[in-house]
Each structure stands twice: as C-alpha cells, then as structure tokens.
Design an enzyme around this catalytic site. Structure first.
Site, PDB file in Angstrom:
ATOM      1  N   HIS A  18      29.398  -9.467 -12.945  1.00  0.00           N
ATOM      2  CA  HIS A  18      30.006  -8.178 -13.270  1.00  0.00           C
ATOM      3  C   HIS A  18      29.782  -7.852 -14.740  1.00  0.00           C
ATOM      4  O   HIS A  18      29.090  -8.595 -15.447  1.00  0.00           O
ATOM      5  CB  HIS A  18      31.485  -8.144 -12.891  1.00  0.00           C
ATOM      6  CG  HIS A  18      32.311  -9.238 -13.504  1.00  0.00           C
ATOM      7  ND1 HIS A  18      32.464  -9.374 -14.860  1.00  0.00           N
ATOM      8  CD2 HIS A  18      32.996 -10.259 -12.952  1.00  0.00           C
ATOM      9  CE1 HIS A  18      33.230 -10.413 -15.114  1.00  0.00           C
ATOM     10  NE2 HIS A  18      33.560 -10.979 -13.969  1.00  0.00           N
ATOM     11  N   HIS A  21      30.079 -10.537 -17.502  1.00  0.00           N
ATOM     12  CA  HIS A  21      28.937 -11.452 -17.594  1.00  0.00           C
ATOM     13  C   HIS A  21      27.773 -10.771 -18.303  1.00  0.00           C
ATOM     14  O   HIS A  21      27.145 -11.337 -19.196  1.00  0.00           O
ATOM     15  CB  HIS A  21      28.453 -11.868 -16.201  1.00  0.00           C
ATOM     16  CG  HIS A  21      29.502 -12.526 -15.354  1.00  0.00           C
ATOM     17  ND1 HIS A  21      29.847 -12.058 -14.122  1.00  0.00           N
ATOM     18  CD2 HIS A  21      30.275 -13.609 -15.574  1.00  0.00           C
ATOM     19  CE1 HIS A  21      30.787 -12.830 -13.601  1.00  0.00           C
ATOM     20  NE2 HIS A  21      31.074 -13.785 -14.476  1.00  0.00           N
ATOM     21  N   CYS A 137      49.243 -26.887  -1.659  1.00  0.00           N
ATOM     22  CA  CYS A 137      49.291 -26.177  -0.374  1.00  0.00           C
ATOM     23  C   CYS A 137      48.572 -27.033   0.650  1.00  0.00           C
ATOM     24  O   CYS A 137      47.361 -27.275   0.522  1.00  0.00           O
ATOM     25  CB  CYS A 137      48.642 -24.804  -0.475  1.00  0.00           C
ATOM     26  SG  CYS A 137      48.525 -23.974   1.144  1.00  0.00           S
ATOM     27  N   CYS A 140      45.674 -25.261   2.552  1.00  0.00           N
ATOM     28  CA  CYS A 140      44.524 -25.130   1.643  1.00  0.00           C
ATOM     29  C   CYS A 140      43.988 -26.499   1.242  1.00  0.00           C
ATOM     30  O   CYS A 140      42.853 -26.608   0.772  1.00  0.00           O
ATOM     31  CB  CYS A 140      44.908 -24.409   0.350  1.00  0.00           C
ATOM     32  SG  CYS A 140      45.193 -22.656   0.509  1.00  0.00           S
ATOM     33  N   CYS A 161      52.114 -20.064  -1.354  1.00  0.00           N
ATOM     34  CA  CYS A 161      50.661 -19.894  -1.447  1.00  0.00           C
ATOM     35  C   CYS A 161      50.315 -18.433  -1.218  1.00  0.00           C
ATOM     36  O   CYS A 161      50.813 -17.809  -0.288  1.00  0.00           O
ATOM     37  CB  CYS A 161      49.973 -20.769  -0.401  1.00  0.00           C
ATOM     38  SG  CYS A 161      48.201 -20.456  -0.297  1.00  0.00           S
ATOM     39  N   HIS A 164      48.324 -18.352   2.219  1.00  0.00           N
ATOM     40  CA  HIS A 164      49.035 -18.677   3.455  1.00  0.00           C
ATOM     41  C   HIS A 164      50.475 -18.159   3.483  1.00  0.00           C
ATOM     42  O   HIS A 164      51.111 -18.173   4.529  1.00  0.00           O
ATOM     43  CB  HIS A 164      49.024 -20.189   3.683  1.00  0.00           C
ATOM     44  CG  HIS A 164      47.642 -20.733   3.903  1.00  0.00           C
ATOM     45  ND1 HIS A 164      46.893 -21.274   2.882  1.00  0.00           N
ATOM     46  CD2 HIS A 164      46.880 -20.773   5.012  1.00  0.00           C
ATOM     47  CE1 HIS A 164      45.715 -21.637   3.360  1.00  0.00           C
ATOM     48  NE2 HIS A 164      45.676 -21.352   4.653  1.00  0.00           N
ATOM     49  N   LYS A 318      43.072  -2.332 -17.904  1.00  0.00           N
ATOM     50  CA  LYS A 318      42.255  -3.463 -17.500  1.00  0.00           C
ATOM     51  C   LYS A 318      41.453  -3.083 -16.266  1.00  0.00           C
ATOM     52  O   LYS A 318      41.945  -2.362 -15.411  1.00  0.00           O
ATOM     53  CB  LYS A 318      43.179  -4.637 -17.146  1.00  0.00           C
ATOM     54  CG  LYS A 318      42.764  -5.933 -17.802  1.00  0.00           C
ATOM     55  CD  LYS A 318      43.681  -7.059 -17.443  1.00  0.00           C
ATOM     56  CE  LYS A 318      42.777  -8.259 -17.203  1.00  0.00           C
ATOM     57  NZ  LYS A 318      43.400  -9.521 -17.256  1.00  0.00           N
ATOM     58  N   LYS A 321      39.590  -4.642  -9.332  1.00  0.00           N
ATOM     59  CA  LYS A 321      39.116  -4.103  -8.066  1.00  0.00           C
ATOM     60  C   LYS A 321      40.212  -3.296  -7.377  1.00  0.00           C
ATOM     61  O   LYS A 321      39.942  -2.295  -6.732  1.00  0.00           O
ATOM     62  CB  LYS A 321      38.655  -5.241  -7.159  1.00  0.00           C
ATOM     63  CG  LYS A 321      37.144  -5.337  -7.158  1.00  0.00           C
ATOM     64  CD  LYS A 321      36.615  -6.459  -6.311  1.00  0.00           C
ATOM     65  CE  LYS A 321      37.239  -6.542  -4.948  1.00  0.00           C
ATOM     66  NZ  LYS A 321      36.661  -7.611  -4.133  1.00  0.00           N
TER      67      LYS A 321
END
Ligand SMILES: [Zn+2]
Length: 732
Positions: A18, A21, A137, A140, A161, A164, A318, A321
């Site tokens: 992105h 980078h 978790c 996980c 989590c 989950h 900021k 997404k």
C-alpha cells in the site's frame, strides 16, 4: 572506497503493498540514487518478513504451505516495485530480502548464539529461559496481542478473540527472554553520544523518554507447538524465534552476517552500518530492541534510524479500509506519471511529520509544479533553441561591442548573477537533501525554475529574434536557460529519474561527444556553470508532463466499477493493514487465485477537447450532419512558428502557422488571456484551413485553430497531438 547502505523495513508478508510501503521505498530509493551520484558504492535493501503464526494461519486457510503463502504475497510486492520502477531492473533496490531464505536462518542463529553467550552490562545472561504469559485463543491456537482482542466488558473478565468472539484463556508457556531491562542505561548513553542516531529529533526525544521509563524483558521465542513457521532456536529445537529477533536481523544477514557466501556476494564488512528508514509506528523496535540485540552480540550499531510520518487523507484522517479513504496503488499507476508521484510524496510531506495524500492535490501539484513549472521551462527553452538557434545550444557569450545593446533590452549582461543564484540554490538543495528535508530541497529547486522562467519572459525572446543585432543577447538568454536545465536534471535526478533523463536526452546530452555521462552519475557538488557545450545538437522536443484534466481524471477515479467492467478488473485483491506484533487475520487470501495482472500503462490523459465536444451524439450536440458536410471542412495539422501579442488587443494573439504550404498562414486567435505567446512556439495544432479569410484589428486571419471551450468562462484549451505528425496532414 566509500560505501553506503540504506534499508526500508522488511514488510510483513500478510499485508499487500500500500501507499505506506510505496512511500518508504521512494524515500530510500531517492537517497540511494543521491549517494550513487556522488560515486559512493551504495546498497539498497528492501524485502519481506515472512515468519509467524499469521502467515501460518493464512496459508492453512488458503491450502498452501507457509512458504507458498509468503511467495504469493511477495509476488505482489515485486509487481509493485516493478510497476513503480523501484526494482533492480530500473536502478532501484539492490536486493529483495526474504527471511525465509536459508542464509537468513544461518545468520540469525549466529546472532542468537552470540547474544546467548553474552552478559548484560549488569553481568547477567542476556538471554534466559522463563515463562511467557498471555491471552490465548484455543480455536486460533495463538496468543493475542492487545489489538487482536476486545477488552473485557467487566472488571476481572477475559478479553475476547476478535475473530471467534470467544473469551481468551490466560495461559503461560516456556519462552526465551532477552534481558532488555539491563540495557536502559547503555541505550541512553548511545542516544546521548550519537546525536542523529535517531532522527528526527522529536522522535529521538520520544524514544529516550520511553527508555527512561524503564524497559521490560522481551519474549523472543515461542514453543514450536504454538508457532512452528520460523527460525528454530539454536540448540533448542522445541522453540521458534519470535518476531523481532528474527525480523530485525535481516538487515545484517542480507549482506553476509553469518554466511560466507553472502559475505562474498555483498559484504557485511564492506557495507555495515546501515541507515534504516522506518515508519514512526515501528520506531521503538528499531531504536530500542535492535540496538540492544546488537550490543549483546557485540555488533556495531546502525548508522542511524530515521523515522517518517504517516500519510493521512486530505481531511487529515487516518487512512483505513473501513473509512474507505485509502489510496489505491493501481489508481496511482494508471492515472499518474511515476515521477509525479515520487515528486508529490517528497514535496508534500515534511519529512518526519504526517502528510496528507489526495488525488486532487496530486493533480494540482503535477499541473502547477511539473506541467506548468519544470515541464514548461524545458519545452519552452528547447523549442526556442530549435526555432532561433537551429537546434544547437548557442553561445552564452555576449561580446564587448554588443553589451550595451543587450543592456538596453533589460537582459543582465553579467552572467554570474544567474550562475551565482543557481550555485547557491544547488548548495542549499544538497544540504536539505542530506538532512532528508526533501520538501525544502525541492522548494529550493523550484526557486530556480521560477527565476529562469522569469528571466526568459523578461527578455522577450520573440522580440529579440526579430533584431539581427540582438542575436547574441538572445543566444545568451537561451544558453542560460538550457544550462540551468542541465543543472536541474542533475539535482532532481534522485527524485525524478525518468523525467530528468528525458530532459537530458532532449538537451542533446545523452549521446553527444564529450558528454559528461548522465545525471545518474554526476555529483551535484561538482557541477560547474558553463560546461554545457556550445553547438550541442538538441534532441527531439517532447512534452514531459502533460497537464492532467482534473475533472475528467477525478471522474475516472471515482467510477471504479465502470472500469472494472471495461478491462476485467473485477478481481481486485483487498489490501490489508500492517503490521507485525498485532496483525489481524489476513485478507490477502480472500481472493486466493486472483491473477497477477500484466497490463500496459495508458498514458495520463492529456488536456484535450472534452468528450461532449469530441463525440457526436453526446449531450449538447443537437442535430446531425452528413459525412459530406464534414468533409467540407479542411482541417490540417499546423505548427506554430511565431506567436505575439497585438497592441491594444488583449484577447488576441497573432500566430504564424506552418500547415505544409509554401508560405505559413497568419492566424489570429482569441486566446491571449490564457496562453503566453512562447508557450505556443513549436506546438502542433489543428487548423481550419478553408475558412474564409477575415480582418481583425487590421490583421488578416487566414484560418482558425481548434480549441476546447471549458467551464463557464469558456476557457480555451488548444487541441493538440501527442504523436509526431507532419505539418499539413489532413484531419478526417
Ligand atoms: Zn480466535
């Protein structure tokens, strides 16, 4: 021989590339090119950090091995670096490092062994075995860091989590620790004794305050049963090295630490210590952990750790997404010249502080600083040289007997006024650049652009050209402008490698005998005024930065779904947030089979007639004509030979235009409020050749040029050609 070693962080391989980078790479690339210009042997490292539970999990979900998963993400990074010409093939990085390389395993094991044998400044073992306690978790099968779980809703409860939504267990497991707590004093002494070790100063203060607050020991391994994808701890294969000890060490293993083959290929001895560029979010790991690891292992400290700010959206928020305000690298590469993006990144962000990135601001800067600024200075100067000096760099000397004449026109007869100005600007530019004050450096360079632009306009070259006695004066003006362009090519090469090489070629310097190489290999400090050789035959003059039509481009950017239909871009891969030590489940595998697209880059849109003007049947066209009606209009390609203002007619320009006939046409155009005469010289335009001649202000106009009428004021934008076309060619 002097050497220089510069690194970007290695990027965690569960996140697709992105803007963050891209930005760090541009910064490191520009600095590397600046060093290479000075004849310093430079090594530029970038790469990926590929270990850990997140990659392991993503791989599992995608039905791949962890290495295959890393390969998949790496392919996107390599595509990005190639697209933005930051890879080795384009003179960018020297090596793309991957922590899954066997030589990295060897090198990092060597560093571990050295640290494991070492005593801290307080005489204790630097690495010891203890118990790591954290929130785990079970589904996980992983420990969760603070930003990977939701805080408990009631006191004494367990966090849950994020994936989950089940409560986490507080468990502990055996782990190796690095005794960071013993290194606080040594680190403070390091910051104290090495001003500039952490840059900028404000970040140094932050780091110092953090260390003064006391340091906790650092867990540097996980049981292999918890995390298996990583470097095994030497002599204890039940443990896997954890995150930072492994990742940071890439900076030395890449160049040969702990591996003879790499040492021969690059050379740790030769290149270390490095300058590390990092985002401010990972500064602590680089400025606290990394120096402490190196102290323990008895390895020399880095040259410096330089932190940059973050890109915010145009409103200062900021980028995320969720907010939908991220910058799409595909949009950037599709709509903007790479050099414009590089320029914008370095000019717009005051290095070290946060900056704002918006497509509109990028368009504005490209148009004002590059199209109207540097690009216009270049095409205007070169066009006049081809017109007034037979396409050869003229002499800059005004002989004694012509000095008085020159003085009368207002041209400064003392060349050192302008050369002195430029030398001073060069020195300032270098100082700023060396201090990573890229924005200031570029500001300085643009004072030169403005100054020479003004010098040229004030001299009124189109009038000098009419007077045989002012030939030397005109030549001197043109020489000064061209020599300035040569200097700007060298100064600006690290920022805009493609455009400066293009100007260099257009100046005729690429292949001329006695040429001093290319801007890539010329030390700005060694530039001498007057080294541009008289008589150099200039190359073909081409536009460098076509103006970007803001409304049109923004409309295209804001309608991505339409484009997806048009070119099969439906299979976009979502880009995920950074970063290690708290990475959410990857979305990199959301579209596991998305192909890596190979595409040709369309050139950025030129300013041209709007679509409504160009497409019959579009809105605004009320009736149809037959093709025979259209063929009645004789449209020809013309080249503007001269352009001048007409006294007392502030809207009209008087042009002579070559449309391939024996004699050029004289054409009056109502564009004087929008175009400077010299902007038009040499320009290819479309002319209505069979328009009945008419008289305006006492001048006969023998035709009409075509221009788009834009906005409420009907601002004219001249129709032009991007390819080379012969004068007189018919438009049909
Ligand atoms: Zn979970």
């Amino acid at each position: 021989m002097k050497t220089f070693y510069v690194t970007t962080p290695i990027y965690y391989a569960n996140s697709l590339p992105h803007l963050g980078h891209l930005y760090t790479m541009i910064v490191a690339d520009a600095v590397a090119r600046h060093k290479r210009q000075q004849g310093i042997e430079t090594f530029f490292l970038t790469g990926t950090d590929e270990h850990g539970i997140n990659i392991e999990r993503a791989a599992e979900r995608a039905g791949r091995t962890p290495k295959e998963q890393a390969d998949y993400v790496v392919s996107y990074f390599k595509k990005m670096t190639a697209e933005f010409r930051l890879d080795t093939d384009h003179g960018g990085y020297d090596m793309f490092m991957r922590t899954s390389e066997p030589f990295h395993y060897e090198g990092v094991s060597e560093l571990w062994r050295r640290a494991a044998r070492a005593k801290t400044p307080k005489g204790k073992d630097a690495i010891y075995k203890g118990h790591y306690e954290g929130w785990f978790c079970a589904p996980c099968a992983a420990y969760k860091t603070e930003d990977e779980y939701a805080k408990p809703t009631e006191a004494g409860g367990s966090p849950t989590c994020l994936i989950h939504e089940t409560p986490l267990d507080r468990i502990s497991e055996e782990s190796y620790f690095f005794r960071l707590s013993d290194y606080a004093e040594a680190l403070l002494a390091l910051y104290e004794s090495r001003p500039g070790f952490v840059q900028p100063e404000s970040r140094n203060n932050e780091v110092t305050a953090f260390v003064r607050g006391g340091l906790q020991d650092l867990s540097v391994s996980r049981l292999k049963t918890s995390v298996s994808w990583g470097v095994p701890v030497p002599d204890d294969p039940d443990h896997t090295m954890y995150v930072w000890f492994d990742a940071l060490t890439n900076y030395i293993t890449a160049i040969g630490f702990g591996n003879e083959e790499r040492e021969r290929a690059v050379g740790f001895e030769k290149f270390w210590p490095a300058l590390h560029f990092v985002g401010k979010d990972i500064l602590r790991f680089h400025a606290v952990y990394w120096p402490a690891f190196l102290m323990a292992a008895g390895v020399e400290q880095p040259r410096a750790i330089v932190a940059h700010g973050m890109w915010l959206d145009p409103n200062g928020r900021k980028m995320s997404k969720t907010l939908g305000n991220t910058v799409d690298l595909d949009v950037l590469s599709r709509h903007f010249p790479i050099d414009a993006i590089r320029y914008f990144c370095l000019r717009e962000m005051v290095f070290g502080q946060d900056g704002r990135f918006g497509y509109e601001a990028l368009i504005d800067r490209t148009n004002s600083d590059l199209a109207s600024g540097l690009g216009n200075l270049s095409s205007r100067t070169l066009t006049m040289i081809s017109r007034y000096a037979d396409g050869r760099i003229p002499s800059g000397v005004i002989s004694e007997d012509k000095l008085l004449l020159a003085k009368r026109t207002g041209v400064d007869t003392d060349e050192t006024t302008i050369s002195g100005f430029i030398e001073h600007a060069r020195d300032q530019f270098r100082q700023h650049f060396e201090a990573f004050a890229f924005s200031k450096a570029l500001e300085t360079a643009w004072t030169v652009v403005a100054r020479v632009d003004k010098m040229t306009s004030d001299a009124r070259p189109w009038e000098l050209a009419k007077d045989e006695n002012q030939k030397q004066t005109l030549s001197a003006v043109l020489y000064r402008a061209a020599e300035t362009l040569r200097w700007l090519c060298v100064l600006l090469y690290p920022v805009m490698p493609t455009a400066t090489l293009e100007i260099w070629t257009q100046l005729g310097l690429a292949n001329s005998p006695g040429s001093t190489g290319t801007p890539a290999g010329i030390d700005p400090a060694k530039l001498k005024w007057g080294e541009l050789a008289e008589g150099t035959v200039i190359g073909e003059v081409k536009p460098l930065f076509p103006r970007i039509d803001k409304a049109k481009t923004m409309a295209e950017i804001n309608e991505p779904e339409q484009e997806a239909g048009a070119d099969g871009r439906g299979d976009r891969v979502s880009v995920e947030r950074e970063h290690p030590l708290g990475v959410q489940a990857t979305e990199a595998n959301a579209v596991p089979n998305a192909p890596i697209r190979k595409e040709t880059r369309p050139s950025p849109p030129m300013t041209s007639a709007t679509e409504a003007d160009a497409v019959p049947g579009a809105e605004g066209v009320t009736s149809f004509i037959d093709i025979t009606d259209f063929t009645k209009v004789d449209l020809r390609v013309g080249e503007v030979l001269t352009a001048e203002r007409i006294p007392k007619a502030d809207k009209l320009l008087l042009l002579t235009v070559d449309i391939g006939e024996e004699k050029p046409r004289q054409i009056l155009a109502g564009i004087a409020q929008y175009y400077e005469p010299e902007q038009l010289l040499g320009r290819k335009i479309a002319v209505v050749a069979n328009l009945k001649p008419r008289k305006l202000r006492g001048y006969e106009s023998q035709g009409m040029l075509l221009a788009a009428s834009v906005g409420d004021e009907g601002k004219p934008v001249i129709a032009t050609f991007t390819e080379d076309v012969p004068n007189g060619a018919r438009l049909k």
